[in-house]
Write an enzyme that holds these catalytic residues in place. Structure first.
Site, PDB file in Angstrom:
ATOM      1  N   ASN A  10       0.871  -1.171   0.000  1.00 10.27           N
ATOM      2  CA  ASN A  10       0.000   0.000   0.000  1.00 10.27           C
ATOM      3  C   ASN A  10       0.910   1.224   0.000  1.00 10.27           C
ATOM      4  OD1 ASN A  10      -1.837   2.015   0.440  1.00 10.27           O
ATOM      5  ND2 ASN A  10      -2.340   1.426   2.545  1.00 10.27           N
ATOM      6  N   TRP A  11       1.036   1.808  -1.151  1.00 13.98           N
ATOM      7  CA  TRP A  11       1.967   2.947  -1.293  1.00 13.98           C
ATOM      8  C   TRP A  11       1.447   4.225  -0.638  1.00 13.98           C
ATOM      9  CZ3 TRP A  11       4.150   3.134  -7.007  1.00 13.98           C
ATOM     10  CH2 TRP A  11       4.835   1.935  -7.278  1.00 13.98           C
ATOM     11  N   LYS A  12       0.165   4.270  -0.341  1.00 19.75           N
ATOM     12  CA  LYS A  12      -0.468   5.486   0.191  1.00 19.75           C
ATOM     13  C   LYS A  12      -0.158   6.670  -0.749  1.00 19.75           C
ATOM     14  CE  LYS A  12      -0.189   3.345   4.661  1.00 19.75           C
ATOM     15  NZ  LYS A  12      -0.220   3.467   6.113  1.00 19.75           N
ATOM     16  N   HIS A  95      -9.663   1.486   4.275  1.00 25.93           N
ATOM     17  CA  HIS A  95      -8.424   1.611   5.049  1.00 25.93           C
ATOM     18  C   HIS A  95      -8.686   2.545   6.231  1.00 25.93           C
ATOM     19  CE1 HIS A  95      -4.370   2.718   6.206  1.00 25.93           C
ATOM     20  NE2 HIS A  95      -3.975   1.605   5.615  1.00 25.93           N
ATOM     21  N   GLU A  97      -7.063   4.896   7.446  1.00 28.14           N
ATOM     22  CA  GLU A  97      -6.803   6.321   7.170  1.00 28.14           C
ATOM     23  C   GLU A  97      -7.994   6.952   6.449  1.00 28.14           C
ATOM     24  OE1 GLU A  97      -3.014   5.714   5.243  1.00 28.14           O
ATOM     25  OE2 GLU A  97      -2.192   5.095   7.168  1.00 28.14           O
ATOM     26  N   GLU A 167      -5.861  -4.754  10.128  1.00 28.51           N
ATOM     27  CA  GLU A 167      -4.829  -3.771  10.423  1.00 28.51           C
ATOM     28  C   GLU A 167      -5.146  -3.029  11.722  1.00 28.51           C
ATOM     29  OE1 GLU A 167      -2.584  -2.566   6.598  1.00 28.51           O
ATOM     30  OE2 GLU A 167      -4.322  -1.276   6.814  1.00 28.51           O
ATOM     31  N   GLY A 173       2.103   2.291  10.699  1.00 31.81           N
ATOM     32  CA  GLY A 173       3.055   3.390  10.601  1.00 31.81           C
ATOM     33  C   GLY A 173       3.739   3.748  11.911  1.00 31.81           C
ATOM     34  N   SER A 213       2.960  -2.042  10.215  1.00 31.81           N
ATOM     35  CA  SER A 213       4.402  -2.123  10.474  1.00 31.81           C
ATOM     36  C   SER A 213       5.017  -3.482  10.142  1.00 31.81           C
ATOM     37  CB  SER A 213       4.708  -1.722  11.922  1.00 31.81           C
ATOM     38  OG  SER A 213       4.332  -0.373  12.150  1.00 31.81           O
ATOM     39  N   GLY A 234       2.713  -1.193   4.203  1.00 25.56           N
ATOM     40  CA  GLY A 234       2.841   0.225   3.867  1.00 25.56           C
ATOM     41  C   GLY A 234       4.289   0.600   3.621  1.00 25.56           C
ATOM     42  N   GLY A 235       4.913   1.166   4.641  1.00 27.79           N
ATOM     43  CA  GLY A 235       6.267   1.704   4.530  1.00 27.79           C
ATOM     44  C   GLY A 235       7.266   0.779   3.831  1.00 27.79           C
TER      45      GLY A 235
HETATM   46  P1  PGA Z   1       2.593   0.343   7.513  1.00 28.74           P
HETATM   47  O1  PGA Z   1       1.178   0.574   6.813  1.00 28.74           O
HETATM   48  O2  PGA Z   1       3.109  -0.993   7.010  1.00 28.74           O
HETATM   49  O3  PGA Z   1       3.436   1.475   7.092  1.00 28.74           O
HETATM   50  O4  PGA Z   1       2.341   0.291   8.990  1.00 28.74           O
HETATM   51  C1  PGA Z   1       0.288  -0.492   6.591  1.00 28.74           C
HETATM   52  C2  PGA Z   1      -1.001   0.017   6.007  1.00 28.74           C
HETATM   53  O5  PGA Z   1      -1.484   1.080   6.421  1.00 28.74           O
HETATM   54  O6  PGA Z   1      -1.577  -0.615   5.103  1.00 28.74           O
END
Ligand code: PGA
Length: 251
Positions: A10-12, A95, A97, A167, A173, A213, A234-235
């Site tokens: 997930n590149w956001k 998601h 967010e 999640e 994050g 994470s 994500g990251g």
């Molecule tokens: P993260 O994000 O791996 O950076 O914690 C995961 C996500 O929000 O899908």
């Protein structure tokens, strides 16, 4: 029971279209021998470049959101038809967010899931509890409500084919990965909820990811848990080397 692991990046809101093309050209080489399902969820504007960059490879492209209507006066929104036309096969829905900053609810998540299937796009539906919910001991109740709300009216066949990403919000994050036991406990609860709503067969077919994470160091023990069928990353999905290690999980 033989669910294929599915690892999605997930590149956001990261990478321009040119950066996406460059990154994916490198990634496709790096993951070419991996047998798990591999997905990159890129920003809308990167989709054409991304689809082109992964053409003929084992990487699929996802969108990070979509609207549930086909078209109309919804300034700034993107429909399933638009995504399908660009070659999108998966879409992240709900998601945390988006739930937190863009007011998504279980109802809109459900509308979007239906709309995705109408266009032959597979939803990756996100659920997860906040730290205060976990501390209050209401994680299970909250997850059940989110899962039930997301799946209202979907057929057994549809649910068998989709992906649910667990999640925990406190792990996203933050560098604070859930322990494999914490992640397994909730993923197993999600599978049990699907079993109650549908059947044993549907619950054995649906794929459940862990996200929050995930790193090249933590992924393999998480993915080895019985009810965790891969990850939403994500990251660590923004680095070719790390994402290749994570996507390359082997038993
Ligand atoms: P993260 O994000 O791996 O950076 O914690 C995961 C996500 O929000 O899908």
């Amino acid at each position: 029971m033989s669910r294929v692991k599915v690892i999605a990046g997930n590149w956001k809101m990261n990478k321009t279209p040119s950066e996406a093309a460059e990154f994916l050209s490198e990634l496709r080489e790096s993951v070419k021998d991996i047998k798990n399902d591999i997905i990159a969820a890129v920003p809308f504007v990167c989709i054409p470049a991304a689809v082109q960059a992964v053409s003929g490879s084992n990487i699929k492209i996802a969108a990070q959101n979509m609207h549930w209507k086909d078209k109309g006066a919804y300034t700034g929104e993107i429909s399933g038809g638009m995504l399908k036309d660009l070659g999108i096969e998966y879409v992240i829905i709900g998601h945390s967010e988006r739930r937190e900053y863009f007011a998504e609810t279980d109802e809109t998540v459900n509308l979007k899931a239906h709309a995705a299937f109408e266009y032959g796009i597979t939803p990756i539906i996100c659920v997860g509890e906040s730290l205060s919910q976990r501390d209050a001991g209401i994680t299970a109740e909250h997850i059940r409500i989110q899962v039930k709300g997301a799946l209202v009216g979907l057929s057994a066949e549809q649910v068998s084919s989709l992906i649910i990403a667990y999640e925990p919000i406190w792990a996203i994050g933050t560098g604070r990965t859930a322990t494999p036991e914490q992640a397994e406990e909730v993923c197993s609860l999600i599978r049990e909820t699907v079993r109650e709503l549908y059947s044993e067969a549907v619950s054995e077919a649906v794929r459940i990811q862990y996200g929050g994470s995930v790193t090249a160091e933590t992924s393999s023990v998480l993915f080895s848990m019985p009810d965790i069928d891969g990850g939403l990353v994500g990251g660590a999905s923004l680095k070719v080397k790390d994402f290749t290690i994570i996507a390359g999980y082997k038993k």
